[in-house]
Design an enzyme around this catalytic site. Structure first.
Site, PDB file in Angstrom:
ATOM      1  N   CYS A  42     -14.531  11.684   7.812  1.00 52.23           N
ATOM      2  CA  CYS A  42     -15.615  11.235   6.932  1.00 52.23           C
ATOM      3  C   CYS A  42     -15.110  10.490   5.705  1.00 52.23           C
ATOM      4  O   CYS A  42     -15.909   9.946   4.941  1.00 52.23           O
ATOM      5  CB  CYS A  42     -16.507  12.411   6.517  1.00 52.23           C
ATOM      6  SG  CYS A  42     -15.769  13.467   5.264  1.00 52.23           S
ATOM      7  N   HIS A 101       0.223   0.343   3.000  1.00 49.95           N
ATOM      8  CA  HIS A 101       0.553   1.597   3.690  1.00 49.95           C
ATOM      9  C   HIS A 101      -0.100   2.803   3.033  1.00 49.95           C
ATOM     10  O   HIS A 101       0.365   3.931   3.179  1.00 49.95           O
ATOM     11  CB  HIS A 101       2.078   1.758   3.771  1.00 49.95           C
ATOM     12  CG  HIS A 101       2.728   0.728   4.658  1.00 49.95           C
ATOM     13  ND1 HIS A 101       4.075   0.436   4.620  1.00 49.95           N
ATOM     14  CD2 HIS A 101       2.190  -0.089   5.613  1.00 49.95           C
ATOM     15  CE1 HIS A 101       4.347  -0.518   5.519  1.00 49.95           C
ATOM     16  NE2 HIS A 101       3.218  -0.860   6.123  1.00 49.95           N
ATOM     17  N   CYS A 103     -11.308  19.379   6.269  1.00 55.53           N
ATOM     18  CA  CYS A 103     -12.215  18.774   5.285  1.00 55.53           C
ATOM     19  C   CYS A 103     -13.290  19.764   4.827  1.00 55.53           C
ATOM     20  O   CYS A 103     -13.925  20.418   5.642  1.00 55.53           O
ATOM     21  CB  CYS A 103     -12.872  17.542   5.908  1.00 55.53           C
ATOM     22  SG  CYS A 103     -14.044  16.742   4.814  1.00 55.53           S
ATOM     23  N   PHE A 113      13.819   3.718   2.346  1.00 51.05           N
ATOM     24  CA  PHE A 113      13.838   4.229   3.723  1.00 51.05           C
ATOM     25  C   PHE A 113      15.140   3.919   4.451  1.00 51.05           C
ATOM     26  O   PHE A 113      15.627   4.725   5.231  1.00 51.05           O
ATOM     27  CB  PHE A 113      12.658   3.636   4.515  1.00 51.05           C
ATOM     28  CG  PHE A 113      11.346   4.104   3.991  1.00 51.05           C
ATOM     29  CD1 PHE A 113      10.763   5.259   4.488  1.00 51.05           C
ATOM     30  CD2 PHE A 113      10.702   3.426   2.967  1.00 51.05           C
ATOM     31  CE1 PHE A 113       9.564   5.727   3.986  1.00 51.05           C
ATOM     32  CE2 PHE A 113       9.506   3.883   2.461  1.00 51.05           C
ATOM     33  CZ  PHE A 113       8.928   5.030   2.967  1.00 51.05           C
ATOM     34  N   ILE A 146       3.771   3.742  -1.499  1.00 48.02           N
ATOM     35  CA  ILE A 146       2.689   4.722  -1.539  1.00 48.02           C
ATOM     36  C   ILE A 146       2.780   5.573  -2.796  1.00 48.02           C
ATOM     37  O   ILE A 146       2.095   6.568  -2.938  1.00 48.02           O
ATOM     38  CB  ILE A 146       2.770   5.645  -0.301  1.00 48.02           C
ATOM     39  CG1 ILE A 146       4.143   6.337  -0.254  1.00 48.02           C
ATOM     40  CG2 ILE A 146       2.547   4.855   0.980  1.00 48.02           C
ATOM     41  CD1 ILE A 146       4.168   7.586   0.561  1.00 48.02           C
ATOM     42  N   THR A 167      13.596   2.666  -6.433  1.00 48.17           N
ATOM     43  CA  THR A 167      14.815   3.491  -6.353  1.00 48.17           C
ATOM     44  C   THR A 167      15.375   3.807  -7.733  1.00 48.17           C
ATOM     45  O   THR A 167      15.934   4.873  -7.945  1.00 48.17           O
ATOM     46  CB  THR A 167      15.910   2.844  -5.470  1.00 48.17           C
ATOM     47  OG1 THR A 167      16.185   1.527  -5.951  1.00 48.17           O
ATOM     48  CG2 THR A 167      15.493   2.786  -4.019  1.00 48.17           C
ATOM     49  N   CYS A 198     -16.773  18.125   6.193  1.00 52.77           N
ATOM     50  CA  CYS A 198     -17.141  18.002   7.610  1.00 52.77           C
ATOM     51  C   CYS A 198     -16.235  18.779   8.555  1.00 52.77           C
ATOM     52  O   CYS A 198     -16.460  18.765   9.772  1.00 52.77           O
ATOM     53  CB  CYS A 198     -17.172  16.521   8.009  1.00 52.77           C
ATOM     54  SG  CYS A 198     -15.532  15.824   8.300  1.00 52.77           S
ATOM     55  N   ASP A 249      20.487  -6.251  -8.376  1.00 52.00           N
ATOM     56  CA  ASP A 249      19.643  -5.109  -8.756  1.00 52.00           C
ATOM     57  C   ASP A 249      18.286  -5.572  -9.312  1.00 52.00           C
ATOM     58  O   ASP A 249      18.226  -6.432 -10.205  1.00 52.00           O
ATOM     59  CB  ASP A 249      20.386  -4.285  -9.816  1.00 52.00           C
ATOM     60  CG  ASP A 249      19.536  -3.154 -10.329  1.00 52.00           C
ATOM     61  OD1 ASP A 249      19.125  -2.308  -9.513  1.00 52.00           O
ATOM     62  OD2 ASP A 249      19.239  -3.134 -11.538  1.00 52.00           O
TER      63      ASP A 249
END
Ligand code: OAD
Ligand code: ZN
Length: 239
Positions: free
Chosen positions: A122, A111, A144, A25, A93, A18, A147, A227
């Site tokens: 694939c 995640h 993709c 979230f 992420i 943050t 594929c 913090d």
């Protein structure tokens, strides 16, 4: 506690990012509260949902995709570099642990990773710039190139299977550490939140650094409600 431990496991959530401008979230005002993530079954159900997911993804990337690591990331990277922290298990992420200098093989991403995309059929990696260009040019969700399968951001959506290798590695790391430091996570999302508890049950000490209370506070050896950047920055003096 860090100085007295053999193997410190870092366990991180959105709160460590943050201060870099990436929203978490569950804090008040989080954009995720308004624009909740599209669940996996919905993403798979229609082309329309996939287009909506890509629109939201690129809008979020425009706002937060250029973030750089903060004090928390740098402090943990210092512990990894000093050999005190074998790895960091993260729910994030954003790739900011790697950006802070932690080797990619020492970041276990429960995640997934939102900085690239993969084919669900694939496994071929697709760069976001390419996906975006194709999406914006055609108005359709890109498929993709190898594929023809469905391409999705390499994150784990709600309802999508957890990555097996990351789960196995996180389990091994939790069982091998003697201190786990859980940083910036509400610790309410499972199975991720089980790793600090697994370490604790296996004899490790548990420290929680988070602005708000978590369900694991009662079993922790130390809870620091402050913090993250401020709390973690002085760790560089320990190593
Ligand atoms: P949350 O948003 O649930 O929790 C972040 C925590 O960090 C909150 O409790 C905040 O109070 C705290 N926090 C934020 N900034 C802080 C700061 N500067 N100092 C101290 N504390 C701070 O995020 P996660 O626990 O990471 O999953 O969320 C877990 C999962 O839920 C995410 O990985 C994501 C989400 O849905 C998926 O996308 C599958
Ligand atoms: Zn494919």
């Amino acid at each position: 506690m860090v100085a007295g431990s053999r193997a410190v496991l870092g366990f991180t959530g959105a709160g460590i990012s943050t201060e870099c401008g990436v929203p978490d979230f569950r804090s008040p005002g989080s954009p995720w509260r308004v624009n909740s993530p599209i669940p996996f079954d919905l993403f798979m159900a229609s082309e329309e949902a996939r287009c909506e997911a890509w629109r939201r993804k690129f809008a979020m990337d425009d706002l937060y995709g250029h973030a750089t690591p903060g004090r928390g990331h740098r402090a943990l990277a210092g512990l990894v570099a000093a050999g005190r922290m074998p790895a960091i298990v993260t729910q994030n992420i954003d790739g900011l642990h790697q950006a802070a200098g932690v080797p990619a093989d020492k970041v276990v991403e429960l995640h997934g990773n939102g900085t690239y995309a993969t084919c669900l059929d694939c496994g071929t990696r697709h760069e976001l710039a390419d996906v975006r260009w194709r999406f914006e040019a055609s108005g359709r969700a890109p498929t993709c190139r190898s594929c023809g399968g469905v391409v999705k951001s390499a994150t784990v959506s709600f309802g999508q299977a957890m990555p097996e290798q990351a789960m196995r590695r996180a389990t091994r790391l939790a069982l091998a550490c003697d201190l786990v430091v859980a940083v910036g996570s509400s610790l309410v999302v499972h199975p991720a939140a089980e790793f600090p508890l697994l370490a604790k049950r296996n004899g490790a000490r548990l420290v929680i650094v988070n602005a708000e209370p978590t369900p694991l506070d009662g079993v922790a050896d130390l809870v620091i409600n402050a913090d993250i950047g401020t709390v973690l920055a002085p760790l560089s003096a320990v190593v």
